[in-house]
Design a protein around this motif. Structure first.
Motif, PDB file in Angstrom:
ATOM      1  N   ARG A  69     -48.020 -34.362  37.525  1.00  0.00           N
ATOM      2  CA  ARG A  69     -49.249 -34.704  38.233  1.00  0.00           C
ATOM      3  C   ARG A  69     -50.278 -33.591  38.001  1.00  0.00           C
ATOM      4  NH1 ARG A  69     -47.674 -35.358  44.312  1.00  0.00           N
ATOM      5  NH2 ARG A  69     -49.700 -36.393  44.522  1.00  0.00           N
ATOM      6  N   ASP A  70     -51.543 -33.945  38.026  1.00  0.00           N
ATOM      7  CA  ASP A  70     -52.606 -32.974  37.779  1.00  0.00           C
ATOM      8  C   ASP A  70     -53.147 -32.438  39.118  1.00  0.00           C
ATOM      9  OD1 ASP A  70     -54.889 -31.549  37.135  1.00  0.00           O
ATOM     10  OD2 ASP A  70     -55.502 -32.931  35.564  1.00  0.00           O
ATOM     11  N   PRO A  71     -52.885 -31.165  39.439  1.00  0.00           N
ATOM     12  CA  PRO A  71     -53.338 -30.615  40.717  1.00  0.00           C
ATOM     13  C   PRO A  71     -54.819 -30.242  40.725  1.00  0.00           C
ATOM     14  CG  PRO A  71     -52.199 -28.924  39.478  1.00  0.00           C
ATOM     15  CD  PRO A  71     -52.079 -30.192  38.674  1.00  0.00           C
ATOM     16  N   PHE A  72     -55.500 -30.370  39.592  1.00  0.00           N
ATOM     17  CA  PHE A  72     -56.907 -29.981  39.504  1.00  0.00           C
ATOM     18  C   PHE A  72     -57.838 -31.185  39.649  1.00  0.00           C
ATOM     19  CE2 PHE A  72     -54.336 -27.014  37.001  1.00  0.00           C
ATOM     20  CZ  PHE A  72     -54.556 -25.861  37.747  1.00  0.00           C
ATOM     21  N   PRO A  76     -54.937 -40.303  39.996  1.00  0.00           N
ATOM     22  CA  PRO A  76     -53.750 -40.610  39.175  1.00  0.00           C
ATOM     23  C   PRO A  76     -53.664 -39.790  37.889  1.00  0.00           C
ATOM     24  CG  PRO A  76     -55.453 -42.189  38.669  1.00  0.00           C
ATOM     25  CD  PRO A  76     -56.037 -41.257  39.715  1.00  0.00           C
ATOM     26  N   ASN A  77     -54.467 -38.747  37.765  1.00  0.00           N
ATOM     27  CA  ASN A  77     -54.559 -37.983  36.525  1.00  0.00           C
ATOM     28  C   ASN A  77     -53.296 -37.159  36.270  1.00  0.00           C
ATOM     29  OD1 ASN A  77     -57.285 -38.902  36.093  1.00  0.00           O
ATOM     30  ND2 ASN A  77     -57.858 -37.515  37.746  1.00  0.00           N
ATOM     31  N   LYS A  78     -53.045 -36.839  35.004  1.00  0.00           N
ATOM     32  CA  LYS A  78     -51.784 -36.218  34.610  1.00  0.00           C
ATOM     33  C   LYS A  78     -52.001 -34.979  33.746  1.00  0.00           C
ATOM     34  CE  LYS A  78     -49.792 -39.868  36.389  1.00  0.00           C
ATOM     35  NZ  LYS A  78     -49.175 -39.811  37.741  1.00  0.00           N
ATOM     36  N   ALA A 166     -47.832 -30.657  41.360  1.00  0.00           N
ATOM     37  CA  ALA A 166     -47.588 -31.151  40.000  1.00  0.00           C
ATOM     38  C   ALA A 166     -46.172 -31.680  39.814  1.00  0.00           C
ATOM     39  CB  ALA A 166     -47.863 -30.042  38.994  1.00  0.00           C
ATOM     40  N   GLY A 167     -45.249 -31.240  40.664  1.00  0.00           N
ATOM     41  CA  GLY A 167     -43.855 -31.643  40.510  1.00  0.00           C
ATOM     42  C   GLY A 167     -43.021 -30.632  39.753  1.00  0.00           C
ATOM     43  N   ILE A 168     -43.535 -29.416  39.655  1.00  0.00           N
ATOM     44  CA  ILE A 168     -42.806 -28.341  38.986  1.00  0.00           C
ATOM     45  C   ILE A 168     -41.772 -27.755  39.936  1.00  0.00           C
ATOM     46  CG2 ILE A 168     -43.071 -25.968  38.119  1.00  0.00           C
ATOM     47  CD1 ILE A 168     -45.704 -26.890  36.884  1.00  0.00           C
ATOM     48  N   LYS A 169     -40.622 -27.406  39.392  1.00  0.00           N
ATOM     49  CA  LYS A 169     -39.544 -26.848  40.205  1.00  0.00           C
ATOM     50  C   LYS A 169     -39.776 -25.355  40.440  1.00  0.00           C
ATOM     51  CE  LYS A 169     -35.915 -30.187  39.130  1.00  0.00           C
ATOM     52  NZ  LYS A 169     -34.520 -30.386  38.651  1.00  0.00           N
ATOM     53  N   ILE A 170     -40.800 -25.065  41.218  1.00  0.00           N
ATOM     54  CA  ILE A 170     -41.087 -23.686  41.602  1.00  0.00           C
ATOM     55  C   ILE A 170     -40.410 -23.438  42.944  1.00  0.00           C
ATOM     56  CG2 ILE A 170     -43.298 -24.321  42.682  1.00  0.00           C
ATOM     57  CD1 ILE A 170     -44.345 -21.557  41.675  1.00  0.00           C
TER      58      ILE A 170
END
Length: 355
Positions: A69-72, A76-78, A166-170
């Motif tokens: 996913r686009d956090p900026f 629905p942007n990627k 974004a769905g990053i595993k941080i």
């Protein structure tokens, strides 16, 4: 910001913006460009290949491999991480993801998990340490608080939130030992996933820094002097290591790593070990570049067994040698080849070459 918010709030119908992100030829920096699609992609297969140009004006093909996913610009942007192919449609020489995928497929039964502790340093736009006032206490120790010693918390916090969106595993972040030095952690991730998530987390970090008008550098020691350098410590485990009695598998892997010390250092930074020569000097809570070392609960060694792992008898180990600017795919390949695929140790390789 109010001007930007006006444009960000404009309706755009079913259109979706996809930002293609790829690793540059220097194996350190990132590039990106944005494409408009008619509708939101349901998966990676819905995002078409695209084209870019290398620094020597050679045409490159961008092949989407991982979507976020686009956090900026928000849903629905990627954001999409891309593999880079050269004009012959084979992976570019500077791109190691394809090789890393092949290596991970060979050891799938071991269920290898990776995690990385990414350290970085914040600089002003004139490349001086970010917000260092006169009389600043440069060395603070990790995880401190207080405005007199901690600078850049808003950057680190916004980066963490953007990665989560974004769905990053941080899995965490904290201030490091030097004022304006920070760290975030990625993982645990299965196989290739760690490299994909780390590279996109780096991209998001640089984009967040654009908003704050600061620079995030992964240089191992951007400030002269004997300050704590920046590393990219990698945690590693297999199914056997995580199971009861796994400590013996951890110790066996560390023995294998000790026999390929020089090879690992040659691929643990993008300059064949030159960055780690500056960093691993045994003077700044680091190990020695020249000699391999390991211990339980120690920070000045090549490889550390965490105290909790030692007490429980299973878990993971931490390779503290990768530099902050390492290519995670390169590190992962080396660790798998040494620990699980029986790669020849340095002495055997040297004797073979001489013969």
């Amino acid at each position: 910001m109010s001007v930007k918010n006006h444009y960000m709030s404009l309706p755009k119908g079913t259109y979706c913006q996809v930002t293609y992100v790829w690793i540059s030829e220097d194996k350190e920096s990132l590039r990106s460009k944005t494409k408009t699609l008619c509708k939101e992609p349901a998966g990676i297969k819905d995002i078409p290949e695209w084209f870019a140009v290398s620094t020597n004006i050679t045409e490159l093909t961008l092949v989407p491999v991982k979507m976020f996913r686009d956090p900026f610009s928000l849903d629905p942007n990627k954001l999409v991480l891309c593999e880079v192919l050269d004009y012959k449609q084979v992976p570019a020489e500077t791109t190691l993801r394809s090789k890393c995928v092949e290596v991970m497929e060979k050891v799938e039964k071991f269920e290898p998990w990776f995690g990385m502790e990414q350290e970085y340093f914040l600089l002003d736009l004139d490349r001086k340490p970010y917000d260092w006032p006169p009389g600043c206490r440069f060395y603070t120790g990790s995880c401190c608080v207080g405005s007199e010693i901690i600078h850049g918390r808003d950057v680190a916090t916004c980066h963490n939130l953007a990665c989560l969106y974004a769905g990053i595993k941080i899995c965490g972040y904290n201030p490091e030992a030097i004022t304006s030095q920070w760290e975030f952690q990625i993982g645990p991730c299965l196989g290739i996933e760690m490299g994909d998530h780390l590279w996109m987390a780096r991209y998001i970090l640089h984009r967040v820094c654009e908003e704050f008008k600061v620079i995030a550098t992964l240089d191992v020691q951007p400030v002269s002097g004997h300050l704590c350098p920046s590393g990219g410590h990698v945690n590693f485990s297999t199914k056997e290591m995580r199971s009861e009695g796994g400590l013996q598998y951890i110790e066996e892997a560390i023995k294998k790593l000790s026999r390929r010390h020089s090879h690992h250092l040659s691929v643990y930074d993008p300059h064949g070990g030159a960055d780690n020569i500056r960093r691993l000097n045994s003077q700044t809570i680091t190990s020695s570049f020249k000699e391999f070392s390991s211990a339980v609960a120690a920070r000045d060694v090549s490889v550390r067994i965490p105290g909790q792992v030692f007490r429980s008898g299973h878990g993971y180990f931490e390779d503290r040698r990768p530099a902050a600017n390492c290519d995670p795919y390169s590190v992962m390949i080396a660790m798998i080849e040494t620990c699980l695929l029986g790669a020849a140790d340095d002495d055997m390789e040297k004797n073979t070459n001489e013969s």
